[in-house]
Design a protein around this motif. Structure first.
Motif, PDB file in Angstrom:
ATOM      1  N   GLY A  11       0.843  -1.194   0.000  1.00 31.50           N
ATOM      2  CA  GLY A  11       0.000   0.000   0.000  1.00 31.50           C
ATOM      3  C   GLY A  11       0.874   1.239   0.000  1.00 31.50           C
ATOM      4  O   GLY A  11       1.811   1.339   0.791  1.00 31.50           O
ATOM      5  N   SER A  13      -0.458   4.576  -0.020  1.00 27.52           N
ATOM      6  CA  SER A  13      -1.276   5.767   0.242  1.00 27.52           C
ATOM      7  C   SER A  13      -0.637   6.526   1.412  1.00 27.52           C
ATOM      8  O   SER A  13       0.587   6.545   1.556  1.00 27.52           O
ATOM      9  CB  SER A  13      -2.703   5.294   0.504  1.00 27.52           C
ATOM     10  N   ILE A  14      -1.446   7.142   2.268  1.00 23.04           N
ATOM     11  CA  ILE A  14      -0.877   7.959   3.360  1.00 23.04           C
ATOM     12  C   ILE A  14      -0.052   7.073   4.296  1.00 23.04           C
ATOM     13  O   ILE A  14       1.122   7.357   4.588  1.00 23.04           O
ATOM     14  CB  ILE A  14      -2.022   8.636   4.142  1.00 23.04           C
ATOM     15  N   ALA A  15      -0.645   5.985   4.772  1.00 21.69           N
ATOM     16  CA  ALA A  15       0.067   5.134   5.739  1.00 21.69           C
ATOM     17  C   ALA A  15       1.283   4.477   5.094  1.00 21.69           C
ATOM     18  O   ALA A  15       2.335   4.321   5.728  1.00 21.69           O
ATOM     19  CB  ALA A  15      -0.885   4.067   6.300  1.00 21.69           C
ATOM     20  N   GLU A  35       2.152  -0.801  -4.572  1.00 16.80           N
ATOM     21  CA  GLU A  35       0.886  -0.057  -4.626  1.00 16.80           C
ATOM     22  C   GLU A  35       0.077  -0.557  -5.820  1.00 16.80           C
ATOM     23  O   GLU A  35       0.533  -0.510  -6.953  1.00 16.80           O
ATOM     24  CB  GLU A  35       1.148   1.445  -4.710  1.00 16.80           C
ATOM     25  N   ARG A  36      -1.127  -0.991  -5.513  1.00 19.97           N
ATOM     26  CA  ARG A  36      -2.003  -1.571  -6.538  1.00 19.97           C
ATOM     27  C   ARG A  36      -2.341  -0.566  -7.645  1.00 19.97           C
ATOM     28  O   ARG A  36      -2.386  -0.923  -8.817  1.00 19.97           O
ATOM     29  CB  ARG A  36      -3.291  -2.014  -5.825  1.00 19.97           C
ATOM     30  N   ALA A  42      -5.525   8.751  -7.310  1.00 21.99           N
ATOM     31  CA  ALA A  42      -6.495   9.784  -7.679  1.00 21.99           C
ATOM     32  C   ALA A  42      -7.200  10.272  -6.423  1.00 21.99           C
ATOM     33  O   ALA A  42      -7.917   9.520  -5.773  1.00 21.99           O
ATOM     34  CB  ALA A  42      -7.505   9.203  -8.657  1.00 21.99           C
ATOM     35  N   VAL A  46     -11.375  15.637  -1.164  1.00 21.76           N
ATOM     36  CA  VAL A  46     -11.999  16.163   0.046  1.00 21.76           C
ATOM     37  C   VAL A  46     -10.989  16.229   1.183  1.00 21.76           C
ATOM     38  O   VAL A  46      -9.807  15.929   1.014  1.00 21.76           O
ATOM     39  CB  VAL A  46     -13.272  15.373   0.429  1.00 21.76           C
ATOM     40  N   GLY A  47     -11.493  16.629   2.366  1.00 23.99           N
ATOM     41  CA  GLY A  47     -10.585  17.090   3.396  1.00 23.99           C
ATOM     42  C   GLY A  47     -10.140  16.079   4.426  1.00 23.99           C
ATOM     43  O   GLY A  47     -10.758  15.039   4.622  1.00 23.99           O
ATOM     44  N   TRP A 105      -6.762  16.023   0.684  1.00 25.94           N
ATOM     45  CA  TRP A 105      -6.122  14.702   0.646  1.00 25.94           C
ATOM     46  C   TRP A 105      -5.072  14.597  -0.468  1.00 25.94           C
ATOM     47  O   TRP A 105      -3.987  14.069  -0.254  1.00 25.94           O
ATOM     48  CB  TRP A 105      -7.178  13.597   0.478  1.00 25.94           C
ATOM     49  N   VAL A 128      -0.263  -6.941  -4.487  1.00 25.05           N
ATOM     50  CA  VAL A 128       0.193  -8.176  -3.842  1.00 25.05           C
ATOM     51  C   VAL A 128      -0.991  -9.135  -3.763  1.00 25.05           C
ATOM     52  O   VAL A 128      -2.097  -8.744  -3.371  1.00 25.05           O
ATOM     53  CB  VAL A 128       0.739  -7.864  -2.428  1.00 25.05           C
ATOM     54  N   ASP A 152      -2.336  -1.482   3.601  1.00 25.32           N
ATOM     55  CA  ASP A 152      -3.190  -1.762   2.450  1.00 25.32           C
ATOM     56  C   ASP A 152      -4.674  -1.564   2.742  1.00 25.32           C
ATOM     57  O   ASP A 152      -5.520  -2.195   2.125  1.00 25.32           O
ATOM     58  CB  ASP A 152      -2.896  -3.158   1.881  1.00 25.32           C
ATOM     59  N   ASP A 297      -5.428   2.355   8.090  1.00 24.82           N
ATOM     60  CA  ASP A 297      -6.743   1.704   8.015  1.00 24.82           C
ATOM     61  C   ASP A 297      -6.642   0.180   7.981  1.00 24.82           C
ATOM     62  O   ASP A 297      -7.637  -0.503   8.236  1.00 24.82           O
ATOM     63  CB  ASP A 297      -7.499   2.178   6.766  1.00 24.82           C
TER      64      ASP A 297
HETATM   65  C1  LIG Z   1      -7.218   7.343  -3.594  1.00 25.13           C
HETATM   66  C2  LIG Z   1      -7.643   7.651  -2.182  1.00 25.13           C
HETATM   67  C3  LIG Z   1      -8.253   8.878  -1.895  1.00 25.13           C
HETATM   68  C4  LIG Z   1      -8.628   9.182  -0.583  1.00 25.13           C
HETATM   69  N1  LIG Z   1      -9.186  10.406  -0.350  1.00 25.13           N
HETATM   70  C5  LIG Z   1      -9.516  10.742   0.918  1.00 25.13           C
HETATM   71  C6  LIG Z   1     -10.029  12.031   1.199  1.00 25.13           C
HETATM   72  O1  LIG Z   1     -10.186  12.853   0.296  1.00 25.13           O
HETATM   73  N2  LIG Z   1     -10.328  12.329   2.504  1.00 25.13           N
HETATM   74  C7  LIG Z   1     -10.140  11.426   3.511  1.00 25.13           C
HETATM   75  O2  LIG Z   1     -10.421  11.726   4.675  1.00 25.13           O
HETATM   76  N3  LIG Z   1      -9.672  10.190   3.273  1.00 25.13           N
HETATM   77  C8  LIG Z   1      -9.350   9.825   2.007  1.00 25.13           C
HETATM   78  N4  LIG Z   1      -8.854   8.571   1.774  1.00 25.13           N
HETATM   79  C9  LIG Z   1      -8.727   7.622   2.908  1.00 25.13           C
HETATM   80  C10 LIG Z   1      -7.538   7.948   3.798  1.00 25.13           C
HETATM   81  O3  LIG Z   1      -6.345   7.939   3.037  1.00 25.13           O
HETATM   82  C11 LIG Z   1      -7.408   6.927   4.875  1.00 25.13           C
HETATM   83  O4  LIG Z   1      -8.589   6.756   5.585  1.00 25.13           O
HETATM   84  C12 LIG Z   1      -6.360   7.287   5.932  1.00 25.13           C
HETATM   85  O5  LIG Z   1      -5.531   8.342   5.547  1.00 25.13           O
HETATM   86  C13 LIG Z   1      -5.482   6.060   6.168  1.00 25.13           C
HETATM   87  O6  LIG Z   1      -4.883   5.724   4.956  1.00 25.13           O
HETATM   88  P1  LIG Z   1      -4.268   4.318   4.633  1.00 25.13           P
HETATM   89  O7  LIG Z   1      -3.023   4.627   3.875  1.00 25.13           O
HETATM   90  O8  LIG Z   1      -4.167   3.471   5.848  1.00 25.13           O
HETATM   91  O9  LIG Z   1      -5.335   3.577   3.722  1.00 25.13           O
HETATM   92  P2  LIG Z   1      -5.801   3.909   2.244  1.00 25.13           P
HETATM   93  O10 LIG Z   1      -5.712   5.337   1.968  1.00 25.13           O
HETATM   94  O11 LIG Z   1      -7.088   3.203   2.049  1.00 25.13           O
HETATM   95  O12 LIG Z   1      -4.676   3.198   1.324  1.00 25.13           O
HETATM   96  C14 LIG Z   1      -4.538   1.820   1.132  1.00 25.13           C
HETATM   97  C15 LIG Z   1      -3.694   1.652  -0.119  1.00 25.13           C
HETATM   98  O13 LIG Z   1      -3.334   0.282  -0.258  1.00 25.13           O
HETATM   99  C16 LIG Z   1      -3.443  -0.089  -1.623  1.00 25.13           C
HETATM  100  N5  LIG Z   1      -3.648  -1.540  -1.650  1.00 25.13           N
HETATM  101  C17 LIG Z   1      -4.690  -2.238  -1.118  1.00 25.13           C
HETATM  102  N6  LIG Z   1      -4.502  -3.569  -1.293  1.00 25.13           N
HETATM  103  C18 LIG Z   1      -3.317  -3.707  -1.942  1.00 25.13           C
HETATM  104  C19 LIG Z   1      -2.586  -4.841  -2.395  1.00 25.13           C
HETATM  105  N7  LIG Z   1      -3.044  -6.086  -2.223  1.00 25.13           N
HETATM  106  N8  LIG Z   1      -1.399  -4.625  -3.032  1.00 25.13           N
HETATM  107  C20 LIG Z   1      -0.902  -3.366  -3.233  1.00 25.13           C
HETATM  108  N9  LIG Z   1      -1.583  -2.254  -2.810  1.00 25.13           N
HETATM  109  C21 LIG Z   1      -2.765  -2.422  -2.172  1.00 25.13           C
HETATM  110  C22 LIG Z   1      -4.620   0.731  -2.145  1.00 25.13           C
HETATM  111  O14 LIG Z   1      -4.570   0.880  -3.550  1.00 25.13           O
HETATM  112  C23 LIG Z   1      -4.433   2.044  -1.397  1.00 25.13           C
HETATM  113  O15 LIG Z   1      -3.628   2.963  -2.120  1.00 25.13           O
HETATM  114  C24 LIG Z   1      -8.437   8.224   0.467  1.00 25.13           C
HETATM  115  C25 LIG Z   1      -7.850   6.994   0.178  1.00 25.13           C
HETATM  116  C26 LIG Z   1      -7.429   6.693  -1.139  1.00 25.13           C
HETATM  117  C27 LIG Z   1      -6.767   5.366  -1.441  1.00 25.13           C
END
Ligand SMILES: Cc1cc2nc3c(=O)[nH]c(=O)nc-3n(C[C@H](O)[C@H](O)[C@H](O)COP(=O)(O)OP(=O)(O)OC[C@H]3O[C@@H](n4cnc5c(N)ncnc54)[C@H](O)[C@@H]3O)c2cc1C
Length: 395
Positions: A11, A13-15, A35-36, A42, A46-47, A105, A128, A152, A297
């Protein structure tokens, strides 16, 4: 430090970006991010809100900084519709200090992504499919690593390997979300720039604040919480949520229960700028095993009323970094990480449920509430005091 280690992050994204930074600063030799999604993630446009004190902790830890575009909030005002109120904003019930920074975001993710060092192998378009524990570590689709970090998201594959059977639980209601350019909103000057508005109604509320846009201006971000119409069922994974039925529900409440200013905001936001998010909660019973760690998440989803989704993800990375720096081995680091963060996940889920009951599922008679009633109501709902994220331990 965890020198001579190969670390995978699932993954990006942010985490995931923050976890890659944590592993780099913690001494890992080789770091691969899977990253998938193809290319740039994209943004939903939003905030994200970050409590001022949590920001200071995360800035000190090197996960946020003043160069990431943000808007400062200073106070929160609660409004209720009252047709005799002189202001189009409605009748203010109470106002209190609200020290938050807000982010968009997209730019937040992009800035974190640029801080991931070039030495990290960041593979986009790379999903993955299998996580396999072995006697020497962990394999991702057959590729060997010493440790894997699951960043992820809510349907985490890494979590399934670390804690089989833990599934997100639907909270029973939805968030409709959107954002609209401030410059196109009539009478925007009536609404203070540094105010977060909570507009309350029978069975729900809306949270509204400004966020940066991509051009140096602002968008007005709104999150509208209420239960769906009777008979509503969640579509299958990936199914469309912004149905005519749900759009109708939003329109009806907007027309009948919102003060004119906020009604105009929701009605002006075009459908392409809106989406619906079902709310879930769960927390992994353990944030780490011998070889696997969960962040963001993937580890815990608490309802967004907590104002701490991105903060929680960045705090997880901060804790992971401290554990990597302090420990001699990866396994010892993950044990320390799990011990620190697992209880925080539980606290945030409990807080999200408590705020959800108070603000959506069992709302009071808002119109009759005095300032003191509202202050007592909030103290009860935020019993743990973790609104905006729990405090990071000091070193
Ligand atoms: C594109 C996107 C836009 C978002 N926009 C907002 C927003 O505007 N406002 C807001 O409050 N929150 C938004 N969120 C959610 C926010 O990012 C999360 O709730 C919080 O920041 C924790 O993020 P995270 O990185 O744990 O999880 P997520 O942001 O959900 O990221 C998980 C990442 O893991 C990747 N992934 C999942 N499974 C696999 C795998 N098997 N192999 C490789 N990669 C994998 C996904 O493609 C994703 O990029 C968004 C998330 C995404 C993915």
């Amino acid at each position: 430090m965890i020198k001579k280690s190969r670390v995978a992050v699932v993954g990006g994204s942010i985490a995931g970006c923050a976890a890659a930074l944590a592993a780099h600063r913690g001494g890992a030799d080789e770091i691969t991010v899977y990253e998938r999604a193809d290319g740039r993630l994209a943004a939903r446009g939003v905030g994200v809100a970050v409590h001022g004190v949590r920001y200071a902790e995360l800035a000190a830890a090197g996960f946020l900084d003043a160069d990431i575009p943000w808007v400062g909030l200073s106070h929160r005002t609660w409004y209720v519709r009252d047709d005799s109120a002189p202001s189009p904003l409605g009748r203010p019930l109470t106002e209190s200090q609200f020290d938050f920074r807000t982010y968009n975001w997209g730019p937040l993710w992009r800035e974190l992504r640029t801080r991931v060092p070039e030495s990290v192998d960041f593979r986009t378009g790379s999903a993955v499919k299998q996580v396999q524990l072995t006697s020497r570590g962990v394999e991702l689709d057959g590729e060997p690593y010493d440790l894997a970090i699951g960043a992820d998201g809510i349907r985490s594959l890494v979590r399934t390997a670390a804690c089989p059977g833990v599934e997100p639980e639907y909270a029973g209601y939805l968030a409709w979300r959107g954002a609209y350019p401030e410059s196109e909103l009539p009478d925007a000057h009536l609404w203070p720039k540094d105010q977060c508005a909570y507009v309350v109604f029978d069975g729900g509320h809306i949270v509204i604040y400004r966020i940066p846009d991509d051009t140096g201006g602002h968008r007005v971000n709104w999150v509208f919480y209420t239960v769906p119409p009777p008979g509503f069922t969640l579509p299958a994974e990936g199914g469309r949520l912004l149905t005519a039925e749900l759009a109708g529900r939003l329109a009806e409440i907007t027309a009948h229960q919102l003060p004119p200013f906020f009604r105009a905001l929701i009605e002006a936001t075009p459908e392409r700028e809106r989406f619906v998010q079902p709310l879930y909660d769960f927390t992994a019973p353990q944030y780490a095993t011998d070889r696997l760690a969960l962040v963001g998440d993937a580890a815990t989803v608490a309802r967004p009323h907590t104002g701490a989704g991105a903060v929680k993800a960045l705090q997880d990375a901060t804790a992971l970094q401290s554990a990597f720096v302090a420990a001699g081995t990866g396994s010892a680091a993950l044990a320390a990480y799990g011990a620190e963060r697992t209880p925080v996940g539980r606290t945030m889920v409990d807080l999200g449920r408590s705020l959800g009951r108070a603000l959506v599922q069992e709302t009071p008679d808002w119109g009759s509430m005095s300032r003191d009633d509202l202050a007592a109501f909030w103290r009860r709902a935020d019993g743990s005091g973790a609104f905006g994220g729990s405090r990071l331990p000091r070193d």
